[in-house]
Design a protein around this motif. Structure first.
Motif, PDB file in Angstrom:
ATOM      1  N   MET A   1       0.827  -1.210   0.000  1.00 14.43           N
ATOM      2  CA  MET A   1       0.000   0.000   0.000  1.00 14.43           C
ATOM      3  C   MET A   1       0.861   1.259   0.000  1.00 14.43           C
ATOM      4  N   ILE A   2       2.021   1.199   0.657  1.00 12.76           N
ATOM      5  CA  ILE A   2       2.923   2.346   0.607  1.00 12.76           C
ATOM      6  C   ILE A   2       3.454   2.542  -0.809  1.00 12.76           C
ATOM      7  N   GLN A   3       3.843   1.443  -1.463  1.00 11.07           N
ATOM      8  CA  GLN A   3       4.312   1.550  -2.861  1.00 11.07           C
ATOM      9  C   GLN A   3       3.215   2.103  -3.763  1.00 11.07           C
ATOM     10  N   ILE A   4       1.979   1.622  -3.569  1.00  6.74           N
ATOM     11  CA  ILE A   4       0.865   2.085  -4.406  1.00  6.74           C
ATOM     12  C   ILE A   4       0.638   3.583  -4.222  1.00  6.74           C
ATOM     13  N   ASN A   5       0.634   4.036  -2.964  1.00  2.00           N
ATOM     14  CA  ASN A   5       0.407   5.462  -2.688  1.00  2.00           C
ATOM     15  C   ASN A   5       1.521   6.318  -3.275  1.00  2.00           C
ATOM     16  N   GLU A   6       2.776   5.841  -3.161  1.00  2.00           N
ATOM     17  CA  GLU A   6       3.893   6.613  -3.695  1.00  2.00           C
ATOM     18  C   GLU A   6       3.853   6.649  -5.221  1.00  2.00           C
ATOM     19  N   LEU A   7       3.448   5.524  -5.835  1.00  2.00           N
ATOM     20  CA  LEU A   7       3.381   5.489  -7.302  1.00  2.00           C
ATOM     21  C   LEU A   7       2.308   6.433  -7.833  1.00  2.00           C
ATOM     22  N   GLU A   8       1.230   6.618  -7.086  1.00  2.85           N
ATOM     23  CA  GLU A   8       0.208   7.577  -7.511  1.00  2.85           C
ATOM     24  C   GLU A   8       0.808   8.979  -7.622  1.00  2.85           C
ATOM     25  N   ALA A   9       1.658   9.336  -6.653  1.00  9.61           N
ATOM     26  CA  ALA A   9       2.332  10.644  -6.703  1.00  9.61           C
ATOM     27  C   ALA A   9       3.311  10.701  -7.885  1.00  9.61           C
ATOM     28  N   VAL A  10       4.001   9.588  -8.146  1.00  7.79           N
ATOM     29  CA  VAL A  10       4.940   9.536  -9.266  1.00  7.79           C
ATOM     30  C   VAL A  10       4.207   9.700 -10.596  1.00  7.79           C
ATOM     31  N   LEU A  11       3.035   9.099 -10.726  1.00  7.63           N
ATOM     32  CA  LEU A  11       2.267   9.207 -11.967  1.00  7.63           C
ATOM     33  C   LEU A  11       1.861  10.656 -12.237  1.00  7.63           C
ATOM     34  N   THR A  12       1.550  11.384 -11.198  1.00  5.66           N
ATOM     35  CA  THR A  12       1.220  12.805 -11.358  1.00  5.66           C
ATOM     36  C   THR A  12       2.429  13.572 -11.886  1.00  5.66           C
ATOM     37  N   LEU A  13       3.608  13.254 -11.344  1.00  3.16           N
ATOM     38  CA  LEU A  13       4.833  13.903 -11.812  1.00  3.16           C
ATOM     39  C   LEU A  13       5.146  13.498 -13.250  1.00  3.16           C
ATOM     40  N   ASN A  14       4.877  12.257 -13.609  1.00 10.68           N
ATOM     41  CA  ASN A  14       5.108  11.792 -14.982  1.00 10.68           C
ATOM     42  C   ASN A  14       4.270  12.590 -15.981  1.00 10.68           C
ATOM     43  N   LYS A  15       3.020  12.851 -15.637  1.00 10.35           N
ATOM     44  CA  LYS A  15       2.155  13.631 -16.534  1.00 10.35           C
ATOM     45  C   LYS A  15       2.712  15.054 -16.712  1.00 10.35           C
ATOM     46  N   GLN A  16       3.214  15.619 -15.642  1.00 10.89           N
ATOM     47  CA  GLN A  16       3.806  16.959 -15.738  1.00 10.89           C
ATOM     48  C   GLN A  16       5.069  16.927 -16.602  1.00 10.89           C
ATOM     49  N   GLN A  17       5.844  15.838 -16.475  1.00 15.55           N
ATOM     50  CA  GLN A  17       7.063  15.705 -17.272  1.00 15.55           C
ATOM     51  C   GLN A  17       6.735  15.583 -18.761  1.00 15.55           C
ATOM     52  N   ILE A  18       5.672  14.855 -19.089  1.00 18.15           N
ATOM     53  CA  ILE A  18       5.270  14.711 -20.495  1.00 18.15           C
ATOM     54  C   ILE A  18       4.872  16.063 -21.076  1.00 18.15           C
ATOM     55  N   GLU A  19       4.121  16.830 -20.319  1.00 20.45           N
ATOM     56  CA  GLU A  19       3.693  18.151 -20.787  1.00 20.45           C
ATOM     57  C   GLU A  19       4.890  19.075 -20.983  1.00 20.45           C
ATOM     58  N   SER A  20       5.845  18.979 -20.047  1.00 22.38           N
ATOM     59  CA  SER A  20       7.047  19.811 -20.167  1.00 22.38           C
ATOM     60  C   SER A  20       7.864  19.410 -21.394  1.00 22.38           C
ATOM     61  N   ALA A  21       7.986  18.098 -21.643  1.00 22.52           N
ATOM     62  CA  ALA A  21       8.747  17.619 -22.803  1.00 22.52           C
ATOM     63  C   ALA A  21       8.062  18.021 -24.101  1.00 22.52           C
ATOM     64  N   ARG A  22       6.728  18.017 -24.117  1.00 18.94           N
ATOM     65  CA  ARG A  22       5.989  18.408 -25.323  1.00 18.94           C
ATOM     66  C   ARG A  22       6.235  19.878 -25.651  1.00 18.94           C
ATOM     67  N   LYS A  23       6.200  20.725 -24.644  1.00 23.91           N
ATOM     68  CA  LYS A  23       6.428  22.159 -24.864  1.00 23.91           C
ATOM     69  C   LYS A  23       7.865  22.410 -25.328  1.00 23.91           C
ATOM     70  N   LYS A  24       8.796  21.643 -24.759  1.00 19.20           N
ATOM     71  CA  LYS A  24      10.189  21.806 -25.171  1.00 19.20           C
ATOM     72  C   LYS A  24      10.368  21.435 -26.639  1.00 19.20           C
TER      73      LYS A  24
END
Length: 389
Positions: free
Chosen positions: A312-335
């Motif tokens: 459950m700790i891994q699952i909760n942490e991965l949810e936060a990582v997925l949010t960061l991944n979406k932000q990274q994709i948007e940043s890479a697209r703009k770049k």
């Protein structure tokens, strides 16, 4: 006494056991004949015939009261059946966990193939634009070579992923015994986040409803019944009985068939076993086995809670990582957009455009891989909580 007696007899009977009470109802019939050699002065006949009917009911007051011993073996076997059913469910769930993991790998390859197709199309479009610019002497020949190389790399990656995709598709078709899968594609929203209970609520549930803990409980209950059975066997056998028989002894066969002599008896029967040392050792052995099973249950419970908390700790942490991944994709697209603008204006290099697009592709791949890993953890959680079946 007689000098010689020749006798022959036959007895047959039936008995009915009452499981709810432990009582025994028996009926028997006896038929016999005898010839005796004795001095006539005693007045005994030289031969006689005897017929008798008996009916007896025995009701236990201590040992086997309420039919405990009669039902013992059936009860013990029922625990074996319950244990086997739980084990069968566990094996089914293990299979589903394995198959679900392979299905998620298939989903990942599907998403990767889609990303690679998009990457290849962008590379092909960029190659066309670069060739036009080269025809107009706006770029160097090396830019055309770089664009062609990007197309070839994208195609190689696409073919490799497609090969893995088809191999896994065939494997899933065999595992599920469903040939139709070979004509299908996976339909699963890998980016959807699922709502789970709190760690405290999940811990409470796994302690009370875990199938694995239930198997230990079944063995503890079975061992306890076996212990009670040994205690029951060596109890004093105190029973109340009622007996009635009708009989007749006569010098000829027809006369013996009348059976008009009646006996009725009521009483108590007591048998006390001596030397119970073996029984006491068996009972003590079962008590120790029960304690060992309880210790084993506590150890398994700690292991389950530990694994659950980890998941459950891994699952909760991965949810936060997925949010960061979406932000990274948007940043890479703009770049990528900015690098493309600079290149089209003649102020940038195609190398930077390709690198930026590769970065955008990698960000999407990482997001997809993390999303699949998230759902694999969810599958492990469902399996641990016995929720797949």
């Amino acid at each position: 006494g007689p000098e010689r007696t020749d006798a022959i007899g036959m007895e047959a009977g039936i008995e009915k056991a009452f499981w709810n009470t432990g009582g025994r109802l028996s009926a028997s019939v006896f038929s016999g004949a005898a010839k005796i050699k004795i001095s006539p002065i005693w007045g005994f006949p030289e031969s006689f015939y005897q017929n008798q009917l008996n009916l007896t009911y025995l009701h236990p007051l201590l040992k086997n009261r309420d039919g405990f011993l009669d039902k013992l073996q059936h009860s013990l076997k029922q625990y074996d059946v319950d244990f086997a059913e739980v084990q069968a469910l566990e094996k089914q769930e293990d299979f589903l966990t394995m198959a679900s993991g392979k299905f998620l790998d298939w989903v990942l390859l599907t998403e990767q193939a889609q990303i690679m197709n998009e990457r290849k199309k962008l590379s092909e479009d960029e190659l066309i634009r670069t060739k036009r610019k080269r025809s107009a002497n706006l770029v160097d020949e090396v830019d055309v070579l770089r664009a062609e190389d990007a197309v070839q790399i994208a195609e190689q990656n696409r073919v490799l992923i497609q090969a893995h995709w088809k191999a896994l598709q065939a494997e899933l078709a065999i595992l599920s015994n469903n040939e139709a899968i070979k004509e299908q594609i996976p339909d699963f929203n890998v980016f959807e986040v699922q709502a789970l209970p709190s760690i405290e609520d999940a811990t409470t549930k796994i302690k009370t409803a875990s199938r694995l803990l239930n198997t230990i409980d079944i063995r503890i209950q079975q061992m306890d019944v076996l212990r009670k059975g040994n205690e029951e066997i060596y109890k004093p056998d105190l029973s109340v009985f009622a007996q009635m028989n009708t009989k007749k002894l006569d010098e000829d066969v027809p006369g013996s068939l009348k059976m008009d002599k009646y006996d009725v008896a009521f009483g108590l029967s007591l048998q006390v076993p001596l030397g119970r040392r073996t029984a006491k050792h068996q009972i003590q052995k079962h008590k120790l086995q029960i304690e060992q099973l309880k210790i084993q249950k506590n150890e398994i419970e700690l292991s389950l809670v530990s694994a659950l908390t980890n998941l459950m700790i891994q699952i909760n942490e991965l949810e936060a990582v997925l949010t960061l991944n979406k932000q990274q994709i948007e940043s890479a697209r703009k770049k990528t957009e900015e690098e493309l603008k600079l290149y089209n204006q003649g102020r940038g290099s195609l190398t930077f455009v390709i690198l930026s697009r590769d970065g955008e592709e990698n960000a999407k791949l990482i997001y997809t891989q993390n999303a699949v890993q998230y759902h694999k953890l969810i599958i492990q959680y469902r399996s641990l909580m016995d929720e797949l079946i």
